[in-house]
Design an enzyme around this catalytic site. Structure first.
Site, PDB file in Angstrom:
ATOM      1  N   GLY A 262       0.909  -1.303  -0.198  1.00  0.00           N
ATOM      2  CA  GLY A 262       0.003   0.122   0.004  1.00  0.00           C
ATOM      3  C   GLY A 262       1.022   1.351  -0.026  1.00  0.00           C
ATOM      4  O   GLY A 262       1.845   1.461  -0.524  1.00  0.00           O
ATOM      5  N   GLY A 263       0.389   2.055   0.730  1.00  0.00           N
ATOM      6  CA  GLY A 263       1.131   3.307   0.722  1.00  0.00           C
ATOM      7  C   GLY A 263       2.298   3.378   1.432  1.00  0.00           C
ATOM      8  O   GLY A 263       3.221   4.101   1.080  1.00  0.00           O
TER       9      GLY A 263
ATOM     10  N   GLY B 158      23.213  11.608 -30.858  1.00  0.00           N
ATOM     11  CA  GLY B 158      22.824  12.334 -29.501  1.00  0.00           C
ATOM     12  C   GLY B 158      23.241  11.613 -28.335  1.00  0.00           C
ATOM     13  O   GLY B 158      23.383  12.172 -27.420  1.00  0.00           O
ATOM     14  N   ALA B 159      23.461  10.261 -28.435  1.00  0.00           N
ATOM     15  CA  ALA B 159      24.022   9.463 -27.124  1.00  0.00           C
ATOM     16  C   ALA B 159      25.256  10.106 -26.725  1.00  0.00           C
ATOM     17  O   ALA B 159      25.685   9.706 -25.512  1.00  0.00           O
ATOM     18  CB  ALA B 159      23.735   7.930 -27.699  1.00  0.00           C
TER      19      ALA B 159
END
Length: 511
Positions: A166-167, A401-402
């Site tokens: 859960g949380g 771009g790498a």
């Protein structure tokens, strides 16, 4: 006074006495108790408990809850350095979190931040205490708010040793580093019963949120271990590589004369041919002191390696492409992994060394639809934002771009070094020729022969090892054998680096 002392000692002994049946069940699951874990984690005799007698008390007509309220909190030392810690006690109400339980955790978190000391959370809890309703949820909110306040100020380490549902799962997610143990640790927002009710699919706790899932698929777990002893020992080792807070330098070890350390094996480990794979871990082992390094997310996004190590006694963060996995390309997961590691190192003053051998970003519809542009921008943003000393080493190829994203000079690397095998270009020679000379190749009587001539010409003009150096984008072309020595000298020269951040509230990283 004698009577008061006796009462106090009896009450303390009662609180410290483990409940035998619950402890037996815990041990049968392969889990240790909250206090046994603290004994493994902390230096002997160093633990100072805070809030031992704290308990839940709703009113005069309701029985008070058990003392400690299911969590042991306090401070201690690891290798003589102060840390603050909480350890949830599954033998008491399943370690569930209520108002008193949360208040104890809030207390040690506040003390850790005020004292500039690392915070370690040992998680073993069934989640929010349902009987306390919104008070339990409020307690979790207080933990999360404090974690965000402490982010980048003190190291926060989360260790999942049982259920974390859960949380509660957001606490490890907000931590700097998360450890999990195979077979006993589970972490998920909604359990198997809810998943089955909503989707009709039946899954086990391990299949839904076990250590293997978060270590290899989701990337939530930074480290995965087979047992609690090895896990907590690695927590101690990690702390030896980190400062207590962002104002302190990482702890240094004795210098190793690395500035004169020649490693000829490096030239043997990395093939000259750009398409032949090798294991980047072997390169890191040659560079690092004693060949030791601590790899983050070893089983997730294996096409990039992120690790902490020492070079000449000083802690460094290493980011390297891994040619053994997907040829070392960058993809969405690898970009996320490296970006978070770069920001982690920058937050705590750890210099960065980037080992580049990247053919580009992984092409494909799936990657584009998965947001590889946005995830790649995270890594770009992380490097551009980093103010620690940064050294780039280009081993072989660095395309498109790498190349830019892997800490090039253009985005702020302090030093860029390259091996004589480096190829820096928009793309490889064959791909470039196919694009630029498409028409000539189509009209040629012998396209293969022409392609070979054009590829040689392209390589001689634009991708030869000294092209980037001639244009100031590489500071030196070094012998591979001198890599460790060059890094040691470069890091020593950059140790006094100071960079003032732009005046603003905060940057808007493309999350």
């Amino acid at each position: 006074m004698a009577g008061l002392r006796r009462d106090r000692d009896e009450l303390r002994a009662e609180t410290l006495t483990d409940r035998a049946p619950a402890v037996e069940r815990q041990h049968a699951l392969g889990k240790r108790t909250a206090r046994e874990r603290l004994d493994l984690l902390l230096d002997p005799g160093s633990f100072m408990e805070i809030g031992m007698f704290r308990r839940r008390s709703e009113g005069p007509d309701e029985p008070a809850g058990p003392r400690t309220d299911g969590v042991v909190t306090g401070s201690g030392t690891v290798d003589g350095r102060t840390v603050f810690v909480y350890s949830q006690d599954f033998t008491l109400s399943g370690g569930s979190l209520g108002a008193a339980h949360a208040a104890k955790i809030h207390k040690v978190m506040d003390l850790a931040l005020a004292n500039g000391a690392p915070l370690i959370g040992l998680n073993d809890s069934g989640g929010a205490r349902i009987q306390e309703g919104v008070l339990a949820l409020d307690g979790y909110g207080g933990i999360f708010r404090r974690q965000v306040r402490a982010s980048g100020v003190i190291p926060q380490i989360s260790v999942v040793l049982g259920p974390c549902a859960g949380g509660a799962a957001y606490s490890p997610a907000l931590a700097d580093v998360t450890f999990m143990v195979r077979g006993t640790a589970q972490m998920y927002l909604t359990g198997p019963d809810v998943v089955e009710a909503v989707s009709g699919r039946r899954v086990t706790h391990a299949e839904l949120g076990g250590a293997e899932v978060h270590g290899a698929r989701s990337g939530v777990a930074t480290f995965v271990h087979d047992d609690e002893e090895g896990c907590l020992d690695d927590v101690r080792y990690l702390l030896s590589l980190l400062p207590s807070n962002y104002l302190e330098p990482p702890p240094a070890a004795a210098a190793r004369s690395a500035a004169a350390d020649v490693r000829p094996r490096l030239a043997e480990l990395v093939p000259v041919e750009p398409n032949r794979p090798y294991d980047m871990r072997t390169v890191i082992a040659e560079i690092a002191d004693d060949g030791e390094f601590m790899e983050f997310h070893e089983d997730w996004a294996g096409n990039v390696i992120c690790a902490l190590a020492r070079i000449d006694g000083e802690v460094v963060g290493l980011v390297g492409n891994q040619p053994m996995v997907l040829a070392g390309v960058l993809d969405a997961a690898a970009s996320q992994k490296a970006a978070r590691f770069v920001r982690f190192c920058d937050a705590f003053g750890v210099p960065l060394v980037t080992l580049v051998d990247v053919p580009g970003f992984l092409p494909g519809v799936d990657q584009e639809h998965a947001g590889v542009i946005r995830h790649g921008a995270k890594l770009l943003h992380a490097y551009c934002e980093a103010t620690v000393p940064r050294i780039q080493v280009i081993l072989r190829k660095a395309y498109g771009g790498a190349y830019i994203v892997m800490d090039s000079r253009s985005i702020g690397a302090d030093l860029s070094l390259a091996w004589p095998t480096n190829e820096i270009a928009v793309m490889g020679a064959e791909a470039a020729v196919n694009v630029v000379h498409r028409r000539e190749l189509a009209a040629a009587a012998d396209p293969g022969a022409l392609r070979g001539v054009l590829m040689t010409r392209y390589a001689e003009r634009l991708t030869h090892p000294y092209f980037a150096a001639e244009h100031g984008l590489v500071d030196d072309v070094i012998d591979p054998a001198d890599t460790r020595a060059a890094l040691a000298r470069g890091l020593a020269a950059l140790r006094g680096k100071r960079e003032i951040a732009e005046p603003r509230k905060h940057a808007n990283i493309p999350l």
